[in-house]
Design a protein around this motif. Structure first.
Motif, PDB file in Angstrom:
ATOM      1  N   ASN A   1      65.250  33.026 -22.212  1.00 16.64           N
ATOM      2  CA  ASN A   1      66.142  32.888 -21.352  1.00 16.64           C
ATOM      3  C   ASN A   1      66.850  34.286 -20.504  1.00 16.64           C
ATOM      4  O   ASN A   1      66.532  35.273 -21.344  1.00 16.64           O
ATOM      5  N   PRO A   2      66.014  34.794 -19.389  1.00 13.97           N
ATOM      6  CA  PRO A   2      66.439  36.119 -19.001  1.00 13.97           C
ATOM      7  C   PRO A   2      67.614  37.064 -19.659  1.00 13.97           C
ATOM      8  O   PRO A   2      67.582  38.371 -19.646  1.00 13.97           O
TER       9      PRO A   2
ATOM     10  N   ARG B   1      67.240  39.536 -22.416  1.00  9.56           N
ATOM     11  CA  ARG B   1      66.031  40.046 -22.168  1.00  9.56           C
ATOM     12  C   ARG B   1      66.405  41.470 -22.517  1.00  9.56           C
ATOM     13  O   ARG B   1      66.927  42.070 -22.455  1.00  9.56           O
TER      14      ARG B   1
ATOM     15  N   GLY C   1      60.008  37.496 -23.600  1.00  9.25           N
ATOM     16  CA  GLY C   1      60.610  37.613 -22.706  1.00  9.25           C
ATOM     17  C   GLY C   1      61.319  39.189 -22.245  1.00  9.25           C
ATOM     18  O   GLY C   1      62.176  39.152 -21.491  1.00  9.25           O
TER      19      GLY C   1
ATOM     20  N   HIS D   1      61.242  43.106 -21.385  1.00  6.81           N
ATOM     21  CA  HIS D   1      60.148  44.700 -21.186  1.00  6.81           C
ATOM     22  C   HIS D   1      60.539  45.839 -21.452  1.00  6.81           C
ATOM     23  O   HIS D   1      60.805  46.247 -22.665  1.00  6.81           O
TER      24      HIS D   1
ATOM     25  N   SER E   1      64.974  47.885 -15.873  1.00 11.95           N
ATOM     26  CA  SER E   1      65.703  46.331 -15.681  1.00 11.95           C
ATOM     27  C   SER E   1      64.842  45.790 -14.611  1.00 11.95           C
ATOM     28  O   SER E   1      64.843  45.132 -14.758  1.00 11.95           O
TER      29      SER E   1
ATOM     30  N   GLY F   1      59.652  31.887 -18.571  1.00 15.26           N
ATOM     31  CA  GLY F   1      60.295  32.622 -19.682  1.00 15.26           C
ATOM     32  C   GLY F   1      60.122  33.491 -20.749  1.00 15.26           C
ATOM     33  O   GLY F   1      60.617  34.575 -21.019  1.00 15.26           O
TER      34      GLY F   1
END
Length: 400
Positions: free
Chosen positions: A179-180, A183, A208, A210, A215, A254
């Motif tokens: 789910n974003p 993240r 998921g 970075h 962002s 995702g």
């Protein structure tokens, strides 16, 4: 002879089990010590058996907790630290845990064995002299945190160690999620974004997130220190010391990580077996159409790394490994064998774009044998698409 009534049975009284209901401790102060502080909440949660919760109500909006003189106590009992509970939360961390004054080698949050099952959500953790988060426990989660970056996710606010270290036989931990909203931004740390280390450290999932960007997935906020890299630092994700069976990314929608702009490598597997790297963007921006790079190799296997899977048989399993400074995938060394590089786009981005690597697409040499390079699409790499020595298998690749 008179009859006597039968004796009445006596009821047995069993002692009640000593049970305590889960407790909630609310942080209401940014102070370092005392009632209502994060330090005090962790101490009280450790002393209260069961799955407790730590919430935040430090006024409203953005607040910074400065950890001074000594680190926060380790988490030794299961707890849910919920930064999303801070009034005004709308997707960006509003509680920042700053360790600039916590002392030499201080870690931000440490979860020990007794804290298995703990969850850390929605915090900023930055400027500690050691790692931001250490996990020596099982089945913990870290999600929606900004680690090594400002709360906005646009600027570096580095920790001197790793963003997250999972070690010492820790299993079943999840960093991020599909789910974003789960993240993590794990960027700007002086060592690695995530380090997974130790021969019995297995079954952990990194999904998921970075690494090395902000962002928006377009910023340059690499893990590692520019101009002073060490052999063990400077990667988005590093797996070492025999850690096995860990998953970086995955095939579910995702699950893939964005691993770009790190000061040395995207992903390193150093002497570790049986790990899986799938569905990630390694070297591009979040769209997969533009170069951010990792300064050297996108994926680097060495020192006897064996039986690892880079990509897979399905489209969803393939990684995009493009835009890196040197090789897309670099495999080297005697004993580095049995690794499979399959179904990846190397130098090729999304939407048919070419985002070449700065050297070879795939380089397998220096004694590495028994590896397979199969079914990949390679395009626009500055060096050869494939530079693979004998003793390895190369089949069904497409060179554009």
């Amino acid at each position: 002879m008179s009859s006597q009534p039968a004796p009445r049975p006596r009821l047995a009284v069993e002692p009640l089990e000593d049970r305590l209901a889960p407790a909630t401790f609310t942080v209401t102060s940014v102070d370092n010590v005392g009632e209502g502080t994060l330090r005090n909440a962790i101490i009280r949660a450790n002393a209260t058996p069961g799955a407790d919760t730590i919430t935040f109500a430090i006024g409203t909006g953005l607040q910074q907790i400065r950890v001074m003189t000594t680190p926060l106590p380790a988490i030794t009992d299961r707890v849910n630290i919920n930064g999303r509970s801070q009034p005004g939360y709308a997707g960006l961390p509003l509680v920042l845990v700053n360790g600039a004054g916590a002392g030499v080698g201080a870690t931000g949050l440490t979860i020990e064995r007794g804290g298995s099952g703990s969850v850390i959500t929605g915090l900023g953790v930055n400027q500690f002299n050691g790692d931001a988060i250490r996990i020596n426990a099982d089945n913990c989660r870290v999600r929606a945190c900004h680690i090594g970056v400002l709360f906005t996710g646009a600027e570096e606010l580095s920790n001197a160690g790793n963003g997250v270290r999972i070690y010492a036989a820790a299993t079943g931990n999840i960093i991020g999620g599909v789910n974003p909203a789960a993240r993590n931004l794990i960027s700007g740390n002086d060592a690695n974004g995530v380090l997974i280390a130790g021969a019995a450290t297995t079954g952990n999932v990194v999904a998921g997130n970075h690494f090395g960007t902000g962002s928006n997935g377009t910023e340059f906020i690499g893990n590692g220190v520019i101009d002073t890299p060490t052999p063990t630092d400077g990667a988005g994700v590093r797996i070492q010391g025999g850690a096995f069976g860990n998953l970086i990314g995955g095939t579910a929608p995702g699950a893939g990580n964005l691993i770009s702009a790190n000061t040395v490598y995207g992903v390193v597997i150093d002497g570790s077996p049986g790990n899986t790297i799938q569905g990630n963007y390694i070297g591009t921006d979040a769209s997969g159409t533009a170069e951010l790079g990792n300064f050297e190799h996108g994926i680097y296997l060495l020192n006897g790394a064996s039986g690892n899977l880079i990509g897979g048989a399905t489209v969803a399993a393939g990684n995009i490994i493009s835009g890196n400074g040197l090789d897309g995938v670099h495999v080297e060394g005697t004993g580095t064998r049995g690794n499979v590089i399959r179904g990846n786009r190397i130098g090729r981005g999304t939407r048919g774009t070419n985002v070449g690597n700065g050297a070879a697409g795939v380089w397998v040499a220096d004694g590495a044998t028994g590896n397979s390079v199969v079914g990949n699409v390679l395009a626009a790499n500055i060096g050869p698409a494939l530079q693979v020595e004998g003793g390895n298998t190369v089949a069904d690749n497409t060179v554009l």
